[in-house]
Design a protein around this motif. Sequence first.
Motif, PDB file in Angstrom:
ATOM      1  N   UNK A   1       3.589   2.858   9.532  1.00 41.32           N
ATOM      2  CA  UNK A   1       4.013   2.795  10.938  1.00 41.32           C
ATOM      3  C   UNK A   1       3.914   3.970  10.778  1.00 41.32           C
ATOM      4  N   UNK A   2       4.857   4.495   9.949  1.00 39.24           N
ATOM      5  CA  UNK A   2       5.761   6.074   9.824  1.00 39.24           C
ATOM      6  C   UNK A   2       4.522   6.843   8.797  1.00 39.24           C
ATOM      7  N   UNK A   3       3.744   6.767   8.508  1.00 36.10           N
ATOM      8  CA  UNK A   3       2.169   7.778   8.498  1.00 36.10           C
ATOM      9  C   UNK A   3       2.336   7.726   6.859  1.00 36.10           C
ATOM     10  N   UNK A   4       3.035   7.101   6.409  1.00 35.78           N
ATOM     11  CA  UNK A   4       3.655   7.512   4.389  1.00 35.78           C
ATOM     12  C   UNK A   4       2.995   5.859   3.823  1.00 35.78           C
ATOM     13  N   UNK A   5       2.738   5.783   2.776  1.00 37.84           N
ATOM     14  CA  UNK A   5       2.160   5.750   1.640  1.00 37.84           C
ATOM     15  C   UNK A   5       2.687   5.143   1.332  1.00 37.84           C
ATOM     16  N   UNK A   6       2.156   2.895   1.287  1.00 33.60           N
ATOM     17  CA  UNK A   6       2.829   1.885   0.835  1.00 33.60           C
ATOM     18  C   UNK A   6       2.624   1.488   0.017  1.00 33.60           C
ATOM     19  N   UNK A   7       3.641   0.693  -1.119  1.00 29.53           N
ATOM     20  CA  UNK A   7       2.653  -1.097  -1.774  1.00 29.53           C
ATOM     21  C   UNK A   7       3.017  -1.695  -0.781  1.00 29.53           C
ATOM     22  N   UNK A   8       2.671  -2.559  -0.640  1.00 28.98           N
ATOM     23  CA  UNK A   8       3.007  -4.009  -0.205  1.00 28.98           C
ATOM     24  C   UNK A   8       3.420  -4.745  -1.858  1.00 28.98           C
ATOM     25  N   UNK A   9       4.280  -5.683  -1.658  1.00 33.55           N
ATOM     26  CA  UNK A   9       4.492  -6.984  -2.310  1.00 33.55           C
ATOM     27  C   UNK A   9       3.353  -7.726  -2.482  1.00 33.55           C
ATOM     28  N   UNK A  10       2.649  -8.007  -1.210  1.00 32.91           N
ATOM     29  CA  UNK A  10       1.646  -9.305  -1.678  1.00 32.91           C
ATOM     30  C   UNK A  10       0.247  -8.295  -1.390  1.00 32.91           C
ATOM     31  N   UNK A  11      -0.915  -8.853  -1.792  1.00 31.01           N
ATOM     32  CA  UNK A  11      -1.906  -8.220  -1.834  1.00 31.01           C
ATOM     33  C   UNK A  11      -2.291  -9.170  -0.126  1.00 31.01           C
ATOM     34  N   UNK A  12      -3.579  -8.026   0.762  1.00 32.29           N
ATOM     35  CA  UNK A  12      -3.782  -8.745   1.595  1.00 32.29           C
ATOM     36  C   UNK A  12      -5.083  -9.378   1.582  1.00 32.29           C
ATOM     37  N   UNK A  13      -6.104  -9.125  -0.042  1.00 32.20           N
ATOM     38  CA  UNK A  13      -7.099  -9.913  -0.261  1.00 32.20           C
ATOM     39  C   UNK A  13      -6.364 -11.767   0.490  1.00 32.20           C
ATOM     40  N   UNK A  14      -7.436 -11.830   0.966  1.00 29.41           N
ATOM     41  CA  UNK A  14      -7.739 -13.617   1.789  1.00 29.41           C
ATOM     42  C   UNK A  14      -8.013 -14.284   0.606  1.00 29.41           C
TER      43      UNK A  14
ATOM     44  N   UNK B   1      11.988 -10.685   3.810  1.00 27.46           N
ATOM     45  CA  UNK B   1      13.418 -10.084   4.903  1.00 27.46           C
ATOM     46  C   UNK B   1      14.725  -9.283   4.568  1.00 27.46           C
ATOM     47  N   UNK B   2      14.468  -8.895   3.064  1.00 28.96           N
ATOM     48  CA  UNK B   2      15.581  -8.297   3.070  1.00 28.96           C
ATOM     49  C   UNK B   2      14.581  -6.775   2.211  1.00 28.96           C
ATOM     50  N   UNK B   3      13.596  -6.644   1.565  1.00 32.03           N
ATOM     51  CA  UNK B   3      12.754  -5.775   0.700  1.00 32.03           C
ATOM     52  C   UNK B   3      12.378  -5.336   1.134  1.00 32.03           C
ATOM     53  N   UNK B   4      12.306  -4.069   1.307  1.00 32.86           N
ATOM     54  CA  UNK B   4      11.425  -2.924   1.786  1.00 32.86           C
ATOM     55  C   UNK B   4      10.924  -2.635   1.167  1.00 32.86           C
ATOM     56  N   UNK B   5       9.165  -2.803   1.845  1.00 30.92           N
ATOM     57  CA  UNK B   5       8.006  -2.260   0.666  1.00 30.92           C
ATOM     58  C   UNK B   5       8.481  -1.115  -0.062  1.00 30.92           C
ATOM     59  N   UNK B   6       8.326  -0.347  -1.128  1.00 30.25           N
ATOM     60  CA  UNK B   6       8.384   0.940  -1.931  1.00 30.25           C
ATOM     61  C   UNK B   6       7.456   1.477  -0.995  1.00 30.25           C
ATOM     62  N   UNK B   7       8.030   2.727  -0.446  1.00 33.71           N
ATOM     63  CA  UNK B   7       7.684   3.811   0.340  1.00 33.71           C
ATOM     64  C   UNK B   7       7.139   5.568  -0.305  1.00 33.71           C
ATOM     65  N   UNK B   8       6.395   6.246  -0.527  1.00 29.44           N
ATOM     66  CA  UNK B   8       6.034   7.840  -1.166  1.00 29.44           C
ATOM     67  C   UNK B   8       6.731   8.178   0.535  1.00 29.44           C
ATOM     68  N   UNK B   9       7.501   9.440  -0.081  1.00 34.33           N
ATOM     69  CA  UNK B   9       7.454  10.984   1.080  1.00 34.33           C
ATOM     70  C   UNK B   9       7.144  12.095   0.369  1.00 34.33           C
ATOM     71  N   UNK B  10       5.771  12.612   0.854  1.00 32.48           N
ATOM     72  CA  UNK B  10       5.659  13.464   0.093  1.00 32.48           C
ATOM     73  C   UNK B  10       6.472  14.937   0.826  1.00 32.48           C
ATOM     74  N   UNK B  11       7.397  15.241   1.512  1.00 27.63           N
ATOM     75  CA  UNK B  11       8.098  15.840   2.142  1.00 27.63           C
ATOM     76  C   UNK B  11       9.353  16.145   1.392  1.00 27.63           C
ATOM     77  N   UNK B  12      10.525  14.969   1.021  1.00 25.30           N
ATOM     78  CA  UNK B  12      11.009  14.990   0.327  1.00 25.30           C
ATOM     79  C   UNK B  12      10.635  14.757  -1.308  1.00 25.30           C
TER      80      UNK B  12
END
Length: 427
Positions: free
Chosen positions: A56-69, A127-138
Amino acid sequence: MDIQQTDKNSFKTAHWRLRCGQRETEGGIEKLALSPLPVATEQLPLTINKFLLINPQKLLEIQGQSTNVSLNQFSLWGQIYTLGAIFFLLWLTSTDLLVVLPILILVTVILGSIVWLRFSDSIHSSKVSISPSFHPQKQQVLITLQTGDIPRPCLVNDSSSQSAGWQIFCVLAGAITFSSGWMLLCGGKHLTQLWLSIAIGSIIFGSFFLYFPIKPWIVYFFQSKKNPPQDHLAAIPWEEVSIEFHQLSAVSYVGPRSMYQLSIRCPLPDESERAFTIGLPVYSQQEAFCLYELIRDYMEHGAKGLEHTAAAELQTEAPDYGRAAYWREVKQHLKNPLTYPFWQLWSLISLRPFAHWYMEYLLDVLPKKNIHREAAIQWSQPIPESEWAKPSEQLQEANRRVRELYVKGLDWESPEVQAVLREYERV
């Protein structure tokens, strides 16, 4: 909650890190380092897996679990099969339950623990881990680090084959000896003193053998309750991240096969032996290069806006894992009244509605309750252009030189490009 900021001076020399372009084989795994020094590979930036998304913050993110149903359906079926095996054993032994009670308890504990640990790990991670996110500006990657974690016991430990063999021997010897003594004790109505002594002795010896594989788990659970691990967020510089392509060739029951993975390894502050690793399964080296190029292209051009990168296509895809996606499937199949009843029946049997709900719970509901959510959102905010982090001169120069070679028709693995990488290599 504060985020630990790091720079290149925060890290010790990482003994596990490969030089860009270096190949190495370790433990049967062939490794090819694509970075540090994330230079362009001239591959098409794209992804076909379900692990990368735009948050939602418009950053590239890696989910810890695949969204493949379908993949998660298969996993859920595995859990149901495991639980079904327990109930089948209960039904099968209902007439002689007392005689086979030790075996039944052992199987129930092992299979039940597998199911419980898998579900509890997924829920706790959300509950405790944030999905790894990439911030190109930083020019940073946000990860969740865990300190004070206690390694979970494992029956088979690659680092000590002798210890693993002893553990397996104790499990088998203990189960067989204890069960034999128990069956003899419960099955014999008029045992002589000799056979009674043998039965009791077998139970004692079986308990002695079972103590060795059970003890590490008892210690693990008590220590985990007494000293729970602490989680915190850390921002790792992009140019300190190592990305490797891994290939493992093995022989399974269907014959020879190869498994591929794009491994993203972030160094840990003041650590030289360990790394925070993200493994993304791929089908080939070509896909790994394309996936890497998607991430690299995003970090190089994403500061000006998502629309300047190939990752922009990810935000146009509607989520296909939640309950809303399931009802879209229902409406789609309702268009054909003849096949809909069969599809709906198979959908219920294969637990597809539950798979959609469970994935929405893991990926959408629990992350909103994450203890680091507010800190991650604050870190994800855009910053003024004057504060944008710039790629190092080393990286800019290397990119310029390899792109000149690409124009001449060379590729990333050509000797000329690899020679350029070796000039800038650093460990």
